[in-house]
Design an enzyme around this catalytic site. Sequence first.
Site, PDB file in Angstrom:
ATOM      1  N   SER A 156     -61.193  23.538  18.738  1.00 15.72           N
ATOM      2  CA  SER A 156     -61.186  24.901  18.235  1.00 15.72           C
ATOM      3  C   SER A 156     -61.405  25.895  19.393  1.00 15.72           C
ATOM      4  CB  SER A 156     -62.243  25.041  17.132  1.00 15.72           C
ATOM      5  OG  SER A 156     -62.055  26.218  16.399  1.00 15.72           O
ATOM      6  N   ASP A 248     -53.628  24.364   9.302  1.00 23.61           N
ATOM      7  CA  ASP A 248     -54.578  24.982  10.227  1.00 23.61           C
ATOM      8  C   ASP A 248     -54.031  26.346  10.629  1.00 23.61           C
ATOM      9  OD1 ASP A 248     -56.092  25.625  12.646  1.00 23.61           O
ATOM     10  OD2 ASP A 248     -56.638  23.504  12.743  1.00 23.61           O
ATOM     11  N   HIS A 278     -58.247  22.940   9.296  1.00 26.79           N
ATOM     12  CA  HIS A 278     -59.007  23.118  10.539  1.00 26.79           C
ATOM     13  C   HIS A 278     -60.326  22.336  10.474  1.00 26.79           C
ATOM     14  CE1 HIS A 278     -59.816  25.135  14.305  1.00 26.79           C
ATOM     15  NE2 HIS A 278     -61.033  25.453  13.889  1.00 26.79           N
TER      16      HIS A 278
END
Length: 309
Positions: A156, A248, A278
């Site tokens: 991330s 995502d 995600h």
Amino acid sequence: MPDTSTSSHGAHNPDFHPDLRKVARYMPRQVVTPVTLPVIRMVTRLQGKRTPADVEELTLNSGVKVRLFRPTGVPVPAPALLWIHGGGYILGTAAQDDELCRRFARQLGITVASVDYRLAPESPYPTPVEDCYAALTWLARLPAVDPQRVAIGGASAGGGLAASLALLTRDRGELQPVAQLLVYPMIDDRTVERRGLDNPGHRLWNQASNRFGWSAYLGEADRDVAVPARREDLAGLPPAWIGVGTLDLFHDEDLAYAERLRAAGVPCQVEVVQGAFHGFDGVLPKADVSRAFFRSQCDTLRQAFTDRY
């Protein structure tokens, strides 16, 4: 590379991966807001209060804290991985990824250092990436580490910082990481300007969170320098692995970055997971789909360490 963007973005009934379907129903679409940030930070800090016996916590001369995982019974000097945690540039601690770092160290017989970089908005760009650079140079100098076989990686925002770190090490020319592992990286602030990305399948991180995270991190920075996807010259970067799910928010920006890396002559392996949201592998690390995702990362690292040997 298959273009899966149309099948996921804009769909009204998200088609979650069978392994993730049950839990996806209960996952929030947005966790972080300016209101919830202080509370979430408090909770994550408490998580890292106790240091497990197999983890060394060190404070570097720069003041940055690092959590170190050393394999046992491995001939030294051995390869190493600098791992960078996620959290939208605004939250999270190195301790949240203890189990993941332990798995990397065990699986690959490598030293893993997880860096507790300073967070935005208190410490905007370039502080977090400089903290990561300080940790990387320290790691490469450890007697048990082979400086020729050091990789960088993160998930991330940590993936975004790993990409920034790859660019910084290339530009400074002091170190040459053998690979960059970009796990659904938060890599392009221009995604916040896109319309039609409010997909009902998104979990944990949506456009509102994205806007908040990027504005906190970038502050007054020159975006053309601070944002990896805005950098014009991607040549000469270490080989990359990029993994992302079709549900995502970062799906499109990640595949676009992969294309640009390849166009610049940088080898880039792409792992697109159908129906994955995600952070899916952190939520359900034992699911088959998550294990396969992790295995692909390990295979890439193993190959990179072998190629350099």
